[in-house]
Motif scaffolding. Sequence first.
Motif, short mmCIF file in Angstrom:
data_model
loop_
_atom_site.label_atom_id
_atom_site.label_comp_id
_atom_site.label_asym_id
_atom_site.label_seq_id
_atom_site.Cartn_x
_atom_site.Cartn_y
_atom_site.Cartn_z
N ARG A 29 28.39 -2.75 -23.86
CA ARG A 29 26.74 -2.81 -24.73
C ARG A 29 26.21 -0.97 -24.67
NH1 ARG A 29 24.20 -7.17 -25.66
NH2 ARG A 29 25.24 -9.33 -25.51
N MET B 78 19.84 2.42 -22.44
CA MET B 78 20.37 1.13 -21.74
C MET B 78 19.81 1.16 -20.26
SD MET B 78 22.34 -1.47 -21.72
CE MET B 78 22.32 -2.87 -20.52
N GLU C 79 20.01 -7.80 -27.03
CA GLU C 79 20.20 -6.86 -27.98
C GLU C 79 18.54 -5.65 -28.33
OE1 GLU C 79 22.31 -6.45 -29.41
OE2 GLU C 79 23.89 -8.65 -28.89
N ILE C 80 18.79 -5.08 -29.34
CA ILE C 80 17.61 -4.53 -29.82
C ILE C 80 17.23 -4.34 -31.23
CG2 ILE C 80 17.01 -1.67 -29.97
CD1 ILE C 80 18.94 -0.32 -27.94
N ARG D 247 27.10 1.29 -26.69
CA ARG D 247 27.07 0.70 -28.29
C ARG D 247 24.85 1.07 -28.43
NH1 ARG D 247 27.81 -4.43 -28.24
NH2 ARG D 247 25.43 -5.82 -28.21
N PHE D 248 24.35 0.89 -27.78
CA PHE D 248 23.30 0.82 -26.99
C PHE D 248 23.09 2.83 -27.08
CE2 PHE D 248 22.62 -3.24 -26.08
CZ PHE D 248 21.90 -3.73 -26.86
#
Length: 935
Positions: free
Chosen positions: A769, A778, A849-850, A772-773
């Motif tokens: 995560r 994060m 989640e964004i 990914r972000f």
Amino acid sequence: MVGLSSIARKIFGSPNDRRVKGYQSRVDEINALEPELKALSDDQLRGKTAEFRAKISDGVKLDDLLVPAFATVREAARRTLGQRHFDVQLMGGIVLHEGAIAEMKTGEGKTLVATLPVYLNALSGKGVHVVTVNDYLARRDAEWMSEVYNFLGLTVGVIVHGIEDEDRRNAYKADITYGTNNEYGFDYLRDNMKHELGAMVQRGHNFAIVDEVDSILIDEARTPLIISGALEDRSELYNQMDTFVPHLEPEDYEIDEKVRSVSFTEAGNEKLENLLREADLLKGESLYDVENVTIVHHMNQALRAHKLFLRDKDYIVRNDEVVIIDEFTGRMMPGRRYSEGLHQALEAKEHVRIQPENQTLASITFQNYFRMYNKLAGMTGTAVTEAEEFGNIYGLEVVEMPTNKPMLREDSDDEVYRTAEEKFRAIIALIEDCKARGQPVLVGTTSIEKSEYLAELLRKAGWQQRDFSKPEELADLFKEQAIKSKAFTILNARYHEQEAQIVAQAGVPGAVTIATNMAGRGTDIQLGGNSDMRVAHELAEVPEGPEREEKEKAIRAEVERLKAQALSPGVGGLCIIGTERHESRRIDNQLRGRAGRQGDPGSSRFFLSLQDDLMRIFMAERMEGMLQKLGLKEDEAIVHPWINRALEKAQQKVEARNFDIRKNLLKFDDVMNDQRRVIFEQRIDLMGQETVTETVADMRHEIIEDLVARHIPEKAYPEQWDATGLREAIKETVNLDLPVDDWAKEEGIADDEVRERIMRAADEQAAQRAVRFGPDIMRQIEKAVLLQSLDNLWREHLATLDHLRQVVGFRGYAQRDPLNEYKTESFELFQSLLARLREVVTSQLMRVEIVQRPPPLAPEDDFASLEETHANPLTGENEMAEAGGSAEAQALGGNGRVAAQIDPENPETWGKVQRNAPCPCGSGKKYKHCHGRFV
């Protein structure tokens, strides 16, 4: 023994006398520096500040700088204000610097005294807070004394209601900050609801001097400061509780009308348990298990609503709303609501729409707020009678300071009448006599209702009441012909600035002023009137020049003439009339202390009747018998020193009882305060960290360890494991679907191996995560989720503790100490909060989640929908509801402009509008949500 101690005091003096005498040597040292400092230029005197600060940087203690610093302040005050500190004022300053309470009589110049320790302690650069009782005094004192501080190179800030955070932050950055007790407390609470260190406004709690310390730390401290917000809709719960009440019989509860309380009997508890069990609302075995505190609280409120509150007496139902009726005036009070779910219980009882209950988001008592300061001091005219409470709760000693000039006030013995009617007839007769002789009169009453009753009697006797909220009548107050007329004024606490002008002129010969409470007025009653107030008021529109100088000279000459008239033997200075004794001797002393300032003559007398509350409760039977034996006729009074002493003993009993109540409440609040301090310190620590990734990982690991330990018993074989339950729990909490039941079938598998596999999988998902972000986003998400989760759980915890406190008293019936029970269960609840925090944070971060959304038109104020509450201990009304803006702004509609001058179509006519005020355009929205959002 008593005789010997009296003789010893006469020979050696009391401990207080010896302490005050001990200050004389330092006062002599300060006086010895005066010629040297007088010879300095302004720049050289100002340079002393830099010199002192350099010495402090080199390790010199503040105590070692006291003498030269005090001497410097005195010289600066002489040059800027034209006021030179008396020796007793220097002593008072030393007491304050030592972190004690200086009891100084009215008129001894406490505001000027504070400049001495404030300057000395501000040299450290850590900030000094001066605490006042209202916004007007904060502004006035800051503006007045800043002449001294600015001359010496120090900065001054002011904190009042309604200013923006940036202004607050700048005010707290100043060397010296003036503000009210409410504002300091609410700023502390708001700071601990912020999500960034840079958004906080306060910078610590170094040293505070509390003006009118008895009013703030004792009277005002009876109610906490509360920030609240609307709770989710729980109308179903209130309606359910309401349905249980009709099932109750009279033997199921006990009503105490005297204290307006109702409680369940043992039979009622049993019946209630059965009802809740049938409705599947009971958790655990017992009604009073900690899990049921909220249910029990709301059930108690439903019972109160039905059995203690009567429709059309305590409240009415109008337009589908429950409206409270004031028990004293009988008036409706729309907008006011009972707290702690009681109003919702009444709405459920009357089957009207249930409005959401407010939830406490943050709360603190003044006791616990002011005990955070490294050093605390206070000043007032009346503290000795409360010395025990100051010592026990705040660790503050009370030092009684001598007056600058001998006290000449004559305090007469109380006059006791049979009935209230006879008493008030005697009071009016004395007022008439004083008026005829030109003696100014201040009448003190115990309540607004008593003030209005006396005012009505005066009107019937041919007197007229002035309405000083009207500018033209306020102007007339200063004219001698108005003084000669049979007119009187009633003081209230709504318009502090006009109030100060009234108090300032209450010493004019023939003036009659009725006041409810003379504590914390902040303005002395000067015989003849206050020339500075008159000049400021009457010459406000006159420009500088010869004309103004001539008029000012005439005003000051008139004040001197009126003062001489008030001082003449036939007049005798200010006359204080007390219409009854208060529960506390301190309040009586505050009223008396208004006369006899700075060696002026004066007199005081209290009028009592057997129908007064204090007399009726403590002395009525004995006094009635005594009056009958004496054969007193109507309108005759009994006067004797023994009655005064008996009344003082009765007051001491009431004071002791009230102190015990406050002390007991504080013991409970201390439990919550310890937890509050842990949470607030944790928040500040988290906000100060660049990243909380390690903290979040620790929480994730602890949750996994707890889940594994819960489903895999220690030293158990794999076939005894609850593998399916562990798989579901991991899926629910960590958002991972792992084949735990397959792992349990592996040969030689151990719980440690299972734990390691789950942690490895969770860490890998968390790392994915972050990739990914992006690491920066994060980090922001982790900190935001952690702080928001902590805040939400803390708010729920506050509500649970509040409910627990209200029901834990019933444990006493089972011979268990309620305080110990509260400590034990609140600690368990706190441990549960920390465990729940780990679970909530882990669960949210493993699912986050964004989502890209367009930004809002204008940033929302985090505190826009929150309500600040500090209930006035005497009236129960929220002081913060009336705190907006200046006194003049309140009088003129909130923005300082007369309504007729405001054009809704033209924003240029609106002036400065408070952000939370209604928008002048007439939309019905708050300014910040309407035109203010574009400013």
